[in-house]
Design a protein around this motif. Structure first.
Motif: not given
Length: 265
Positions: A8-9, A27-31, A42-46
């Motif tokens: 989060t954040g 890792y599979n990251v969700i932000g 601008t970020v490489p994760f979801k």
């Protein structure tokens, strides 16, 4: 199979650094962010939308999350903000908002995830707190209150979740070079009686921040907790934090004198 981690954040500060590093490590990251469309490209994760101050956002985000992934392995609570100022000068409503976001928002997000962790009989909750959640400093009364509250809450929660194979850990950073100060909310109410103290606090804060360490140390601490099957609850990080905690527990008067000495320079 890649582990799925929710941060989060994740649009700035520690959250962005942690999410990026976890993504780089496979890792599979969700932000989450209040405005994911602003940062998604601008970020490489979801990125998905989450506003800790909105009951509707919190209640619906879990459903959106599990449309993206079948299972969540780790929740990293990081979202929050800082209200800075002399305690008496801060309007109660602003202080209440500090607690509503940092404490209640974090708890509500955690509660939205817990049914899934209990069902799968596994999970890890990592919460980015602060050394200020253990040792208070002037000019941070409501922020310290929110972080102290998180420490107490999760200290109890870890016992309750033990039988479900869900671990709970806190990250307690000292002063690091992030944008938390620049993004802080400072009260505009000024009581003249505090002018002298306010100037001393500003000098003390400037000196502290000038010596602040690289936030990659916090990221490394989080990665270590992610990789540990049964992490310890308290994970302090930063120069002098161990001494500070020992002083608090065994010689609080000395710690208090050291802070007052700095303010009286």
């Amino acid at each position: 199979m890649k582990q799925n981690i929710l941060v989060t954040g994740a649009s700035s500060g520690f959250g962005l650094l942690i999410a990026n590093k976890l993504h780089q490590n496979g890792y599979n990251v969700i932000g989450t962010s209040r405005n994911p469309e602003k940062y998604g490209a601008t970020v490489p994760f979801k990125m998905i939308a989450l506003d800790l101050d909105s009951e509707q956002s919190i209640s619906s985000f879990s459903e959106r999350l599990f449309k993206e992934i079948p299972k969540l392995d780790i929740l990293i609570n990081n979202a929050g903000f800082l209200v800075a100022g002399i305690a008496e000068e801060i309007p109660i409503e602003l202080g209440r908002q500090q607690l509503e976001t940092n404490f209640w928002g974090t708890i509500k997000v955690t509660n939205a995830i817990l049914p899934h962790f209990r069902k799968q009989k596994s999970g890890k909750i990592i919460t980015v707190s602060s050394i200020i959640g253990l040792v208070s400093f002037p000019n941070t009364a409501y922020y310290a209150a929110s972080k102290h509250a998180l420490e107490g809450y999760f200290k109890s929660l870890r016992y309750e979740l033990n039988e479900f194979n869900i671990s709970v850990a806190m990250i307690e950073p000292a002063a690091f070079k992030t944008n938390v100060i620049n993004n802080s909310i400072a009260t505009i109410n000024r009581i003249p009686d505090y002018d002298s103290l306010r100037n001393k606090i500003q000098k003390f804060s400037d000196e502290l921040l000038s010596k602040a360490e690289d936030p990659k140390l916090v990221v490394e601490k989080v990665i270590k907790v992610v990789l540990t099957d049964q992490p310890k609850f308290r994970n302090i990080v930063g120069k002098g934090t161990s001494v500070m905690i020992n002083l608090q527990h065994f010689a609080y008067g000395i710690l208090e004198k050291n802070v007052l000495k700095q303010l009286n320079k």
